[in-house]
Each structure stands twice: as structure tokens, then as C-alpha cells.
Write a protein that holds these residues in place. Structure first.
Motif, short mmCIF file in Angstrom:
data_model
loop_
_atom_site.label_atom_id
_atom_site.label_comp_id
_atom_site.label_asym_id
_atom_site.label_seq_id
_atom_site.Cartn_x
_atom_site.Cartn_y
_atom_site.Cartn_z
N GLU A 1 0.82 -1.21 0.00
CA GLU A 1 0.00 0.00 0.00
C GLU A 1 0.86 1.27 0.00
O GLU A 1 0.55 2.25 -0.67
CB GLU A 1 -0.93 0.01 1.22
N GLU A 2 1.96 1.23 0.76
CA GLU A 2 2.87 2.39 0.81
C GLU A 2 3.58 2.60 -0.53
O GLU A 2 3.76 3.75 -0.97
CB GLU A 2 3.89 2.20 1.92
N LYS A 3 3.96 1.53 -1.18
CA LYS A 3 4.61 1.65 -2.49
C LYS A 3 3.69 2.38 -3.47
O LYS A 3 4.12 3.33 -4.16
CB LYS A 3 4.98 0.28 -3.04
N VAL A 4 2.46 1.93 -3.52
CA VAL A 4 1.48 2.55 -4.43
C VAL A 4 1.23 4.00 -4.02
O VAL A 4 1.19 4.90 -4.87
CB VAL A 4 0.17 1.75 -4.44
N HIS A 5 1.09 4.23 -2.72
CA HIS A 5 0.80 5.59 -2.22
C HIS A 5 1.90 6.57 -2.60
O HIS A 5 1.60 7.67 -3.12
CB HIS A 5 0.62 5.55 -0.71
N TYR A 6 3.15 6.20 -2.37
CA TYR A 6 4.23 7.17 -2.60
C TYR A 6 4.52 7.38 -4.09
O TYR A 6 4.90 8.48 -4.50
CB TYR A 6 5.50 6.73 -1.85
N VAL A 7 4.30 6.34 -4.91
CA VAL A 7 4.44 6.53 -6.35
C VAL A 7 3.32 7.43 -6.86
O VAL A 7 3.56 8.38 -7.62
CB VAL A 7 4.42 5.18 -7.09
N ARG A 8 2.08 7.14 -6.45
CA ARG A 8 0.95 7.97 -6.85
C ARG A 8 1.18 9.43 -6.43
O ARG A 8 0.99 10.35 -7.23
CB ARG A 8 -0.33 7.45 -6.20
N GLN A 9 1.58 9.62 -5.20
CA GLN A 9 1.80 10.97 -4.68
C GLN A 9 2.88 11.69 -5.46
O GLN A 9 2.73 12.87 -5.83
CB GLN A 9 2.19 10.88 -3.21
N ALA A 10 4.00 11.00 -5.75
CA ALA A 10 5.10 11.63 -6.47
C ALA A 10 4.68 12.04 -7.88
O ALA A 10 5.00 13.14 -8.34
CB ALA A 10 6.30 10.68 -6.53
N LEU A 11 3.96 11.16 -8.57
CA LEU A 11 3.54 11.46 -9.94
C LEU A 11 2.55 12.62 -9.96
O LEU A 11 2.60 13.48 -10.85
CB LEU A 11 2.93 10.22 -10.59
#
Length: 870
Positions: free
Chosen positions: A547-557
Motif C-alpha cells: 500500500e505504501e509503495k502505491v501511495h508514494y508513487v501515486r503521490q510523487a507522480l
């Protein structure tokens, strides 16, 4: 019961109800935490007192520490001579001030006086006779009660003002000595005893043997209580500091040595064992002051002479700027005389410098508006078929490089915070140490480590430890008294060779040294610990959950406005700086990564973006990354204007094509960026015909005081589409953060940019500002006369404050002229007006910064209309 005894009992009762811890905590806001030089990160020195206006803080610092935080006359005059201050804006600011005031004088008299004073237009009055001015001041002193400005000073400072006895220097010298001993990190030959029992106790046990103090003082100190809080309370009682003055008195003592006090504050935030160390510092300082000043108590009240001196300066100002001879004062009615004195009093140097600074800032804003407006009509959006996309840090040094890269081919660039939204603590391969790689206003939540197979890691660790052991052994021998006598005989020949090589051929020596070190260490291919592995309860968790991997990639993009139209190759670019023998090396690295290179963060994000499971889950949210798209990581070396690859996985055919195209243009991009940057450095100019070689020399020369300009002359933070500034040459003065308001209907992205990257940029801006306007108080003076002390920071000589800011060479063009323009940061937001209003409504802290003059705001709406909010 005597009156005196009753008074003492009442004072003690009142003090017993005081929560001294709360007062110390509140007073500590006048300083900021100062970490070790190895963790140097931008902090503006007034972060804790932004609830006061900039002018209020300027007046407080002037009265308390005699420090000016507005640009002085020489800086302002240089800016005026360069055409950076428009006369129309200076006149506008003056008129705004006049409109806010009320004087019992004709408006033309007020305007003429203020204009002449502001422009330093001396009238025809010749040398003023001092006896006449003093005589006139004595005539007026009893009739006109001009209030003196509030002076918040320590008793030792007040004593010096009264009779010239400099106990402040003695007090500061003692605190510097004991702070150095207590805070030392293995640099001193002998450690201070009792350090584990706290600063106050360790000092108390040693001070009674200090030969620098006379026996009466030592006897006084030997009877102090063991508890720091009680000792501080007793000292305040003895000095008869009133209940309402305690906080201001503590502030004055903290501002006397803000560097050492700031280090104590930093320590208090890092360890629960030292949470009261600021209290202990103040107990040491004020107990010592009480012992020193006790024979002089009670201090006499300010003499009437001080009021006379003030009146003399006001009368003289009318003679200089108002064309008013001394004798004319006798012809004035009492009402008019008082009005003229009030005008001169209120239109003081602080107000004048404030108006000059505001005019300078308004001129810059007007010029920026013209630059953006003039290119707006020719802006064309980036093509959807961009061959490659680059995400750079918002750092101002990225702006010229991005501009040259976009000119070199079908490349699109984005700006975002250099930590890429990853709240991580990083640990490199073979290292036992880790460091937070995010802005200092946040705390890391996840640890990411480099790892390799045991077969590769074990020999690498051994080689790494060998290098470290040699360095450590040499350091211990150098600081050990017997061995230090023999060491020069052993190491002399090698060190002479090294000195000659580094002095005469620094570029080649640096290249050879790095090659030898790299070949010896032979760092194996390292992987990143991206999958969650729970550490002990006292440590951060290692790696990310899914969940954190998806969250931080989404947030960065989303933060970089890259959620569609992906190119075959996306380059995540961190940045760092290469310099030699530079205590301030971390000041040239990424401010968003706490003064470290952001290359590690770039690798982490690029690797996360390539994970198939992350992409699959992002697709469900409408962020579709094509299979042909590959993310890679690189690092922008700001000293060399080069891009170095850090992580290049297996590329698809189209990604490989893009990668090869980038490789072809990078040498030219680097050359052009160097050609724009290198000539701005003093001593280089047009003399260097090979800018690349000159850049390498500057980074490798251990005598070089200015390997690069860093973020000097930063002035604006632009939040908007790249199309807004695509064709603008912003001269490396702008932090550029991508933002598309159409993709942010509810405003969370803008809110995050303002609370995160914009705040970091403001801290950087005000650190450069403070280091320019007050270089020996908020800066760190001349690099060539600095002393690295206690293993934690720098001083000038061996008995100064621990210096907290940037060195003279980071902000000054020469001894006479500043290179950095001390302007408060202008934030420009490309969004409709209602978006800006919503953001201000939701972020009262940011609104307070604007209202109190700590930051400035402008916006550009969808029609291109510019609106200033400051």
C-alpha cells in the motif's frame, strides 16, 4: 516586617508560581536548532517567531543584539546602481507609508523631509556645531517626552552601556569554552568529566577550579544548587528580574550566542536524556552572570544623557534632510517642535531600509511579470510524443540545465521537491550509519538500505573498514599529545607530496584519487530493501508495504503533474555537489533531503515506479503507465553540470532509443550550462576558455573557497505548468515546481506544495538572506579564517559563537559587493483566484507569513492576469 523583606517574599511567591520550563520553551523560539556541520541543512533563523512581523523582529534584534536584518546602505546602493530598484516603486512605497501615518505638520513638509531622508539628499547645512545641537537638545528634553525604543538586554549588556565595563565579553568567553568542552565529538584530547550528568552539573563541578575566574567568583559558584532549574530560579531572583520580564530576559541571553544556544536546542530535540539542556545552558549563563555582576547591583537607571543623545540625532536629521538650521528650533511653537521630532523619530533608519527593501522586491516582481508575460503568447505545450521526460528537483540550479536540455531535443522536464515525497532514512552499502533523506521539518517513517550478497558484501566491508580505520588512526594520532610530536616525521613526506599535487594540479589529482579509491573499494552491485521487514520497536521499519509503495508513487507522480502521456523513458533526477576540503559541502547538496544528495531518493522512486504490481494497482485509479515506459535514476552534479546515471534497468526498444539520444546531447547540454554558470564566479570570468575543466578544478581544488554559487540569488518559487516558464531565462533564480490546477479541483496538491516544498524554499531563501545582511551573526564569516571546532561546527578564530549560516564567500561577490540579492521569497501560483483564496483559508500559517512580511505571494489566473497578494 521590613518593606524590603515583604518585597522579597512577594517576588519569591510569584516566581514559585512560574513554570520555568514553559518560559524557556517559549523563549527558545528566538533561536533555531543547529545540528552538526555534517548535517548542515537550511533553516531560516526566525522560524519560531513568524507570528511577529518582520519589522518587529528587526527592531527587537537591533535593540537586543545590535543586529540589522534589513539590507544596509551599501547593499541597497549597489542594487540601486545596478538598476534593480525602480524609483517609481520607491516613491510608491514611501507614499503608502505616509498614508498610514498621521502628523500634525503640513503634508508637503512631511513629504519633503521623508523624500530627502530616504534618498540621502543632504541639504546646504554645513558641518553641524556639536555644542549647539547638544544645547538645543537640553532645551527640549524636559518639555518633549519622546519615548525611547524598548531595550531588551542582559544585565551585563546594560552595565556596559552604563559605564563601559565589558562583562559581556567575559560571560560569552566562559560559555564558549564550556560549550566546546561539553559538546565535543572526539576532537578534544581529554573529554570533559561528568558529561553524562548534564551540562549544568558538569560545568558546576569544573567551574570552581577555573583559573580564569577570581577566587571570589569561584567561591560563589561552588555554593550553587545541584539542580539547574533551581539554580536558574535563584539567579533570576537575585537579579530581581520582574515576572513580566523573565521571557524577554531569557531571549536576550539566548540571542547573545545564538549558535551555541541553537546547538543546545538541537540536542534537546534529538535525545530525551538531554531534553532540558536549554534550561541547563541558561542556568549556567545566568548563574555566571549573577556572580559576575553582583558587586555592581543595583544597576543605575538610564541617565537623561541617553534621551539627550536621541534628541540630538533627531535635531541633526532635520538639519541634514529638512534644511532647518539649529537656531530655527527656537522660533517654533512647542506643538510644531514636538511634531517635527515625532516625524524624525518615527521615520527612522529601520523604516527607511524597509521601504528600500520593499521597493527592490516590487521591482523584481515587476521584472518577473514582464518576463513571463512577454513569452506567454509564444508558449506551446510540450508535444505528447516527448522522447524522454525528466523530473528535476526544484533547486534553482536545475533551471538553466533544464532549459538547455529542452533546447537540445524533444525532451520534457518537470520540477518537484528533490526528496520526491519519500519520507525515508537511507543507509548505504557497508555503512552502519543512516541519515534522514527528507526536509528537516519532517521525520522519516521508513528506512531503506542498500544490500548485496554476502559473498560480495563481506570483502567490500573489509576494504571499507580498512580505509576508515586508517583515517581514524591518523586522526587519533594527531590529537594524542605524545604521538602528535612524532607524527610529522612519519607522515611529512607523503603529506608534502599530497599538498603539492592538490595545490598545483587539483583537477588531475582529484580524478586520480577517485579512481584509486573506486578501484580499491570495488563497490558491488547493490540492491534496495524496498519490501517491508520489521525492525525492532525502537527502530524505523525497513522497506515499504504494498500500500505504501502505491501511495508514494501515486503521490510523487501527482505532485509533478505526470499522470498521463508518459514517454518511453522517464528520468528521476536527484542532485548533489562535488567539492574538496569544504566544511559546507552539505550546504550545496539537496535542501529537500536534509543537506544530502537526493540521488538515493531518485533510485528508490524509479525502482518503485518500475514494479509491475505497483503499475497494475495504479491502473485501477486511472494512472496508466505504458509497458514500454521505463523509469531510470540519475544525479545532476551541480558543480560540474553533468548528469550521472545511478540506476538503469533493462530498457525497452523505445526507451533504449531515448536513452541513446540523451547520451548524445548531454555533453553539449553540460557545456552550455557550464558556459552560463562558470563566468559568474569571481576570479574566473572570461579568462577560462574551457569551462568544463574549470568546473572540475573548482570541485577538486582544496583551497577553493567558492566551488560553485549554490543557491545564491534565489528569489522566487513558481508553482505552475512548465509551459508558463518554458521560454524564460530565469537566470538560476527560480525554484520551479510543476502544478496543473485543472488536475487539482479540491486543492490538496497545492496545499501540499505550499506546506512542504514552498516552506523548504522559504527557509533556504531566508538563510541566504540572513547570511548576507548579518554575515557575522547569522552567517559564518570568512571561510579562510574559520576553525572547525568540537567536530560539530565552525567558529571565527577560537573563541566566537558557533556560526550557523553560510560563509561570506557563498553570498559575496567581493569584500565590498554582495552577490546574493537579499529579497524575501516571492511565491507565484498559476491558478484561478478562488484556488489561491481557498489555499490561504485552509493554511493560516502561510497567510500569517504573508501578512507579517516573511514571504510574498502573487498569482496568475487562467487568463494570464497577474495579481500581487503581499
Amino acid at each position: 516586617m521590613t518593606t524590603t523583606l515583604v518585597k522579597e517574599i512577594n517576588i519569591e511567591k510569584r516566581f514559585n508560581s512560574v513554570n520555568l520550563n514553559e518560559l524557556v520553551e517559549t523563549a527558545s523560539k528566538v533561536i533555531v536548532p543547529l545540528g552538526p556541520l555534517t548535517k548542515f541543512a537550511a533553516r531560516h533563523p526566525w522560524a519560531g517567531i513568524e507570528q511577529q512581523s518582520f519589522e518587529q523582529v528587526a527592531r527587537k534584534l537591533k535593540s537586543t543584539s545590535n543586529v540589522e536584518i534589513y539590507p544596509d546602505d551599501s547593499i541597497l546602493q549597489s542594487a540601486w546602481n545596478r538598476g534593480e530598484i525602480g524609483q517609481e516603486f520607491l516613491e510608491m512605497k514611501l507614499q503608502q507609508w505616509l498614508d498610514s501615518q498621521s502628523f500634525e505638520l503640513p503634508s508637503e513638509v512631511v513629504t519633503q523631509f521623508c523624500q530627502a531622508t530616504l534618498m540621502q539628499e543632504k541639504k546646504s547645512i554645513k558641518q553641524l556645531p556639536k555644542t549647539e545641537i547638544k544645547g538645543m537638545a537640553r532645551e527640549l528634553v524636559n518639555d518633549f517626552h519622546i519615548p525611547t525604543k524598548q531595550v531588551l538586554q542582559t544585565y551585563s549588556q546594560r552595565l556596559q552601556r552604563i559605564n563601559g565595563e565589558n562583562l559581556t565579553e567575559v560571560l560569552n568567553g566562559q560559555l564558549i569554552k564550556w560549550c566546546k568542552l561539553f559538546l565535543d565529538e572526539a576532537q578534544a584530547v581529554w573529554a570533559m568529566p561528568n558529561r553524562d550528568k548534564g551540562f549544568y552539573y558538569a560545568w558546576k563541578e569544573m567551574a570552581k577550579y577555573d583559573p580564569a575566574m577570581n577566587h571570589l567568583i569561584r567561591r560563589e559558584l561552588s555554593h550553587l544548587p545541584n539542580d539547574a532549574t533551581q539554580a536558574l530560579m535563584d539567579a533570576l531572583l537575585g537579579l530581581e528580574i520582574s515576572y513580566l520580564e523573565i521571557e524577554s530576559y531569557l531571549e536576550a541571553h539566548l540571542l547573545a550566542l545564538p549558535g551555541w544556544a541553537g546547538t543546545m536546542l538541537w540536542r534537546s530535540q534529538q535525545s530525551t536524556e538531554q531534553k532540558n539542556i536549554v534550561m541547563e545552558y541558561l542556568a549556567v549563563r545566568i548563574c555566571l552572570e549573577y556572580a559576575l555582576i553582583k558587586p555592581h547591583l543595583p544597576l543605575p537607571q538610564p541617565k537623561q544623557e541617553e534621551k539627550i543623545e536621541l534628541l540630538e540625532s533627531l535635531i541633526a536629521s532635520w538639519a541634514h534632510w529638512g534644511d532647518m538650521p539649529i537656531k530655527e528650533w527656537l522660533e517654533l511653537s512647542p506643538k510644531e517642535a514636538k511634531a517635527r521630532l515625532a516625524l524624525a523619530y518615527r521615520f527612522d533608519q529601520t523604516v527607511q531600509h524597509r521601504l528600500w527593501l520593499e521597493a527592490w522586491e516590487q521591482t523584481f516582481e515587476d521584472q518577473l511579470q514582464n518576463i513571463i508575460s512577454s513569452t506567454r503568447n509564444r508558449v506551446v505545450e510540450f508535444p505528447k510524443s516527448a522522447l524522454a521526460q525528466f523530473a528535476f528537483c526544484i533547486d534553482v540550479r536545475s533551471e538553466p540545465f533544464r532549459r538547455q536540455l529542452e533546447d537540445a531535443g524533444p525532451f520534457e522536464t518537470f520540477g518537484t521537491a528533490g526528496f520526491f515525497g519519500l519520507p525515508i532514512e537511507t543507509s548505504e552499502l557497508g555503512s552502519k550509519h543512516s541519515h534522514p533523506s527528507l526536509p528537516v521539518l519532517f521525520k522519516p517513517q521508513i528506512k531503506v538500505k542498500e544490500w548485496s550478497s554476502e559473498n560480495d558484501l563481506k570483502p567490500y566491508k573489509q576494504r571499507h573498514q580498512t580505509v576508515g580505520s586508517i583515517s581514524y588512526a591518523f586522526k587519533r594520532l594527531k590529537y594524542n599529545l605524545p604521538s602528535s610530536l612524532l607524527l610529522p616525521e612519519i607522515s611529512g613526506p607523503w603529506l608534502i607530496l599530497q599538498t603539492m599535487a592538490r595545490s598545483f594540479v587539483p583537477r588531475s589529482t582529484g580524478d586520480v584519487y577517485r579512481k584509486i579509491r573506486g578501484k580499491w573499494l570495488r563497490k558491488p552491485q547493490a540492491q534496495l530493501s524496498l519490501d517491508r521487514a520489521q525492525a525492532s520497536e525502537s527502530e524505523l521499519p525497513i522497506g515499504f508495504t504494498l500500500e505504501e509503495k502505491v501511495h508514494y508513487v501515486r503521490q510523487a507522480l501527482k505532485m509533478m503533474s505526470l499522470t498521463e502521456n508518459f514517454s518511453p523513458l522517464v528520468v528521476i533526477c536527484g542532485h548533489g555537489s562535488h567539492s574538496t576540503n569544504n566544511p559546507y559541502a552539505s550546504a550545496l547538496d539537496c535542501g529537500a533531503c536534509g543537506g544530502a544528495s537526493s540521488g538515493f531518493n531518485a533510485r528508490v522512486l524509479a525502482t518503485l515506479c518500475n514494479l509491475p504490481v505497483v503499475r497494475k494497482l495504479l491502473e485501477l485509479e486511472g494512472i496508466i503507465i505504458p509497458k514500454e515506459t521505463v523509469f531510470v535514476a540519475a544525479e545532476h552534479i551541480t558543480t560540474l553540470d553533468e548528469l550521472q546515471w545511478l540506476y538503469v534497468p533493462k530498457l525497452t526498444a523505445k526507451a533504449k532509443e531515448a536513452f541513446e539520444a540523451i547520451q548524445k546531447v548531454l555533453p553539449k547540454v553540460s557545456e552550455q550550462a557550464n558556459a552560463e554558470r562558470i563566468p559568474k564566479l569571481p576570479g574566473v570570468g572570461a579568462c577560462s576558455h574551457n569551462h568544463k575543466n574549470e568546473a572540475k578544478r573548482l570541485g577538486n581544488d582544496w583551497s577553493e573557497v567558492r566551488p560553485e554559487w549554490g543557491l545564491a540569488r534565489n528569489a522566487t518559487f513558481i508553482i505552475g505548468n512548465r509551459a508558463l516558464t518554458q521560454y524564460c531565462n530565469l537566470d538560476a533564480r527560480a525554484f520551479l515546481h510543476n502544478y496543473d490546477w485543472k488536475k487539482d479541483p479540491n486543492g490538496p496538491i497545492l496545499a501540499n506544495i505550499i506546506s512542504g516544498p514552498a516552506t523548504v524554499a522559504q527557509w533556504i531563501n531566508l538563510q541566504y538572506y540572513a547570511s548576507t545582511v548579518a554575515p557575522h551573526y547569522y552567517g559564518s564569516g570568512n571561510k579562510t579564517t574559520q576553525t572547525v571546532t568540537a567536530g560539530i561546527g565552525v567558529m571565527q578564530g577560537n573563541a566566537s559563537d558557533l556560526l550557523s549560516g553560510l560563509p561570506w564567500q557563498s553570498v559575496m561577490q567581493s569584500d565590498e559587493e554582495a552577490y546574493h540579492a537579499p529579497l524575501r521569497l516571492l511565491v507565484v501560483i498559476e491558478a484561478p483566484r478562488k484556488y489561491v483564496l481557498r489555499m490561504l483559508d485552509q493554511n493560516p500559517a502561510f497567510l500569517q507569513k504573508i501578512q507579517n512580511g516573511w514571504i510574498r505571494l502573487a498569482s496568475i489566473d487562467q487568463e494570464g492576469n497577474w495579481e500581487s497578494w503581499s
